[in-house]
Design a protein around this motif. Structure first.
Motif, PDB file in Angstrom:
ATOM      1  N   LEU A  27       0.828  -1.212   0.000  1.00  0.00           N
ATOM      2  CA  LEU A  27       0.000   0.000   0.000  1.00  0.00           C
ATOM      3  C   LEU A  27       0.859   1.258   0.000  1.00  0.00           C
ATOM      4  CD1 LEU A  27      -2.815  -1.048   2.512  1.00  0.00           C
ATOM      5  CD2 LEU A  27      -2.965  -0.903   0.015  1.00  0.00           C
ATOM      6  N   THR A  28       1.973   1.216   0.747  1.00  0.00           N
ATOM      7  CA  THR A  28       2.876   2.369   0.743  1.00  0.00           C
ATOM      8  C   THR A  28       3.437   2.619  -0.642  1.00  0.00           C
ATOM      9  OG1 THR A  28       3.499   1.985   3.051  1.00  0.00           O
ATOM     10  CG2 THR A  28       5.002   3.310   1.724  1.00  0.00           C
ATOM     11  N   ASN A 164       8.183   3.095   6.141  1.00  0.00           N
ATOM     12  CA  ASN A 164       7.021   3.528   5.362  1.00  0.00           C
ATOM     13  C   ASN A 164       6.553   4.909   5.790  1.00  0.00           C
ATOM     14  OD1 ASN A 164       7.063   1.082   4.030  1.00  0.00           O
ATOM     15  ND2 ASN A 164       5.458   0.159   5.285  1.00  0.00           N
ATOM     16  N   ARG A 165       6.492   5.134   7.106  1.00  0.00           N
ATOM     17  CA  ARG A 165       6.029   6.439   7.591  1.00  0.00           C
ATOM     18  C   ARG A 165       6.978   7.559   7.174  1.00  0.00           C
ATOM     19  NH1 ARG A 165       4.689   3.301  12.174  1.00  0.00           N
ATOM     20  NH2 ARG A 165       6.563   3.948  13.298  1.00  0.00           N
ATOM     21  N   ALA A 172       4.548  13.377   1.227  1.00  0.00           N
ATOM     22  CA  ALA A 172       3.434  14.293   1.491  1.00  0.00           C
ATOM     23  C   ALA A 172       3.898  15.743   1.466  1.00  0.00           C
ATOM     24  CB  ALA A 172       2.806  13.956   2.846  1.00  0.00           C
ATOM     25  N   VAL A 173       5.053  16.010   2.076  1.00  0.00           N
ATOM     26  CA  VAL A 173       5.595  17.374   2.065  1.00  0.00           C
ATOM     27  C   VAL A 173       5.899  17.812   0.633  1.00  0.00           C
ATOM     28  CG1 VAL A 173       7.603  18.763   2.711  1.00  0.00           C
ATOM     29  CG2 VAL A 173       6.502  17.291   4.402  1.00  0.00           C
ATOM     30  N   GLN A 174       6.538  16.945  -0.127  1.00  0.00           N
ATOM     31  CA  GLN A 174       6.896  17.295  -1.500  1.00  0.00           C
ATOM     32  C   GLN A 174       5.664  17.550  -2.357  1.00  0.00           C
ATOM     33  OE1 GLN A 174       8.859  14.186  -3.770  1.00  0.00           O
ATOM     34  NE2 GLN A 174      10.127  15.686  -4.805  1.00  0.00           N
ATOM     35  N   ALA A 205      13.778  13.086   9.629  1.00  0.00           N
ATOM     36  CA  ALA A 205      13.253  13.507  10.928  1.00  0.00           C
ATOM     37  C   ALA A 205      12.249  12.499  11.475  1.00  0.00           C
ATOM     38  CB  ALA A 205      12.600  14.886  10.805  1.00  0.00           C
ATOM     39  N   VAL A 206      11.500  11.859  10.602  1.00  0.00           N
ATOM     40  CA  VAL A 206      10.542  10.843  11.054  1.00  0.00           C
ATOM     41  C   VAL A 206      11.254   9.556  11.444  1.00  0.00           C
ATOM     42  CG1 VAL A 206       8.595   9.415  10.313  1.00  0.00           C
ATOM     43  CG2 VAL A 206       8.678  11.829   9.678  1.00  0.00           C
TER      44      VAL A 206
END
Length: 491
Positions: A27-28, A164-165, A172-174, A205-206
């Motif tokens: 899914l990722t 994955n996160r 998401a940021v991009q 960072a995550v």
């Protein structure tokens, strides 16, 4: 009887864990494909072929600096992981070692760039003229280097959820930033590169707060890690250049517009790797930790499953891809259709051969591995130089496909020779096809792909069996085999 029941129960629990990781991973990857497609469309429509080509060259330079300077530490991490006592220190070394090695890589990249501008002005040796955008691109290198090392540590701990996160957060940021600037009409080459760098920082960072082990640095292990990695580094460098040299050669022999069109031919081919990469990521730890015979059978099984999973995506891609790509990105990129179709078989071949490539890493044969990658790189460079002047972007794609296919054939052939597995046992049969079709008939079927058998090739379909090796455990490997960059570094 109780011992047998416990073994069966353990196998079922392990299978369920593998199934869950596989579904999340798949899914990722599908989410990243969608996000990458969206950002590619935005960049292509706003910048056009020429500016997209300039952006692509900058990103290629940054990823090249990462690959050339990473010293193959992630491969040595995987090799040294067989010693359980070293695992905490390998994990603790990953982030700071990545940032340090990445900073050194940036220094040499800047030095080479400055020397090229000073001593070779006007010769085309300086690949870009927008030095501000190039600086932003190189600023991402230490963070990308740390991501490679930290990702590998996480997945060796079977923590692919963290990987994955981190990947999704960066995407998401991009994606959101590109959409916002695109709507505002402020999107330029420099801003696209800045956003790409920020997304790398977000990804790291995550990853950092979730490191499983934090211990003081182990300097003797650092020396062993670097020493082991350097033995594999020539092969890793050749492998990366094999995947990126076509862009640099095309940029030197053609125009930024041609590079932009070629980049759009590359992006859709990543769809061919989604299912294959998912299977590869599930089998790597068993390849590294199981006994020799079990690992060989497991690898052969993975190759058959990967081939079977690649057939349908390749067929759909060839039938629907051309019209869909032109409809989405616009007629300015119509020239990418033929190169895209020419490039697809080569990308599929590399994806199918990846289980065999991972098994060769287990055999600890860095010289032979380097010769395979070096030979494929030489073929790619020679064919690019010969074909680009007459056939342009299509010739570039053809050169890459020939080189990729030759590499895949060499890896699979060496695997068969070294393990004694006949080549015919690597071809999927009716058992694999029926089992995959059955398990993909519903959402629960996706999980069935996670239980790849380690039985003999004539054994039953995709069911997990207890690992009989002394070290076996169901770790999950990293997204993108350690040291193997994605064919498409950015949207």
């Amino acid at each position: 009887m109780r011992g047998i029941a416990d073994a069966v129960s353990q196998a079922v629990r392990r299978r369920d864990t593998t199934v869950t990781r596989l579904i999340h991973l798949l899914l990722t990857r599908l989410t990243l494909v969608v996000a990458g497609g969206l950002t590619s469309v935005i960049v292509a429509r706003v910048l056009g072929p020429a500016d997209r080509g300039a952006y692509w060259v900058i990103v290629t330079i940054a990823t090249t600096a990462t690959a050339l300077g990473n010293l193959s530490v992630e491969q040595s991490q995987t090799t040294l992981w067989t010693r359980e006592a070293d695992r905490p220190a390998i994990t603790a070394n990953a982030p700071w070692l990545g940032l340090a090695v990445g900073s050194v890589a940036v220094f040499f990249a800047v030095l080479i760039t400055v020397l090229a501008a000073v001593f070779l002005p006007g010769t085309g040796a300086m690949p870009v003229t927008d030095r501000s955008s190039l600086a932003w691109g190189l600023a991402a290198v230490p963070f990308m280097m740390a991501i490679v090392y930290v990702n590998n540590a996480h997945v060796l701990h079977a923590r692919t959820g963290v990987v994955n996160r981190g990947t999704l957060a960066g995407a998401a940021v991009q994606c959101s930033a590109l959409v916002a600037l695109g709507v505002l009409g402020r999107l330029t080459v420099e801003w696209v590169v800045i956003i790409w760098t920020v997304s790398a920082v977000t990804n790291l960072a995550v990853l950092l707060p979730s490191l499983p082990v934090r211990l003081p640095r182990d300097r003797p292990l650092i020396r062993r890690t670097l020493s082991c990695g350097l033995r594999y580094h020539p092969g890793s460098v050749c492998n990366f250049l094999l995947l990126r040299s076509d862009v640099l050669v095309l940029n030197a022999m053609s125009t930024p517009t041609a590079v932009g069109i070629y980049s759009m031919a590359v992006v859709p081919t990543e769809l061919l790797r989604v299912m294959a990469d998912t299977v590869v990521q599930v089998v790597l730890p068993r390849q590294m930790e199981a006994g020799e015979e079990t690992a060989a059978l497991y690898t052969a099984r993975a190759i058959r499953i990967t081939v079977a999973l690649s057939v349908v995506p390749v067929a759909l891609f060839c039938l629907a891809g051309p019209a869909l790509v032109v409809a989405v990105v616009g007629p300015a990129f119509a020239g990418c259709v033929v190169p895209m179709l020419v490039l697809a078989p080569g990308v599929a071949a590399v994806a199918v051969a990846r289980p065999a490539a991972a098994h060769l890493l287990r055999l600890n044969l860095p010289v032979r591995t380097s010769l395979m990658y070096g030979g494929a790189l030489l073929v790619n460079l020679v064919l690019n130089i010969l074909l680009i002047p007459g056939t342009g972007v299509t010739g570039c794609a053809l050169a890459s496909t020939v080189a990729y296919t030759a590499l895949a054939a060499a890896q699979v052939g060496w695997f068969a020779r070294s393990t004694g597995v006949p080549l015919r046992r690597l071809v999927p049969g009716a058992v694999e096809v029926r089992e995959i079709a059955h398990r993909l008939s519903g959402l629960g079927g996706l999980g069935g792909l996670g239980g790849l058998s380690v039985r003999a090739p004539e054994a039953g379909p995709l069911h997990e069996v207890p690992d009989t090796s002394s070290r076996g455990r169901p770790d999950t490997p990293s997204a993108e085999r350690p040291g193997t960059p994605s064919r498409d570094p950015a949207p």
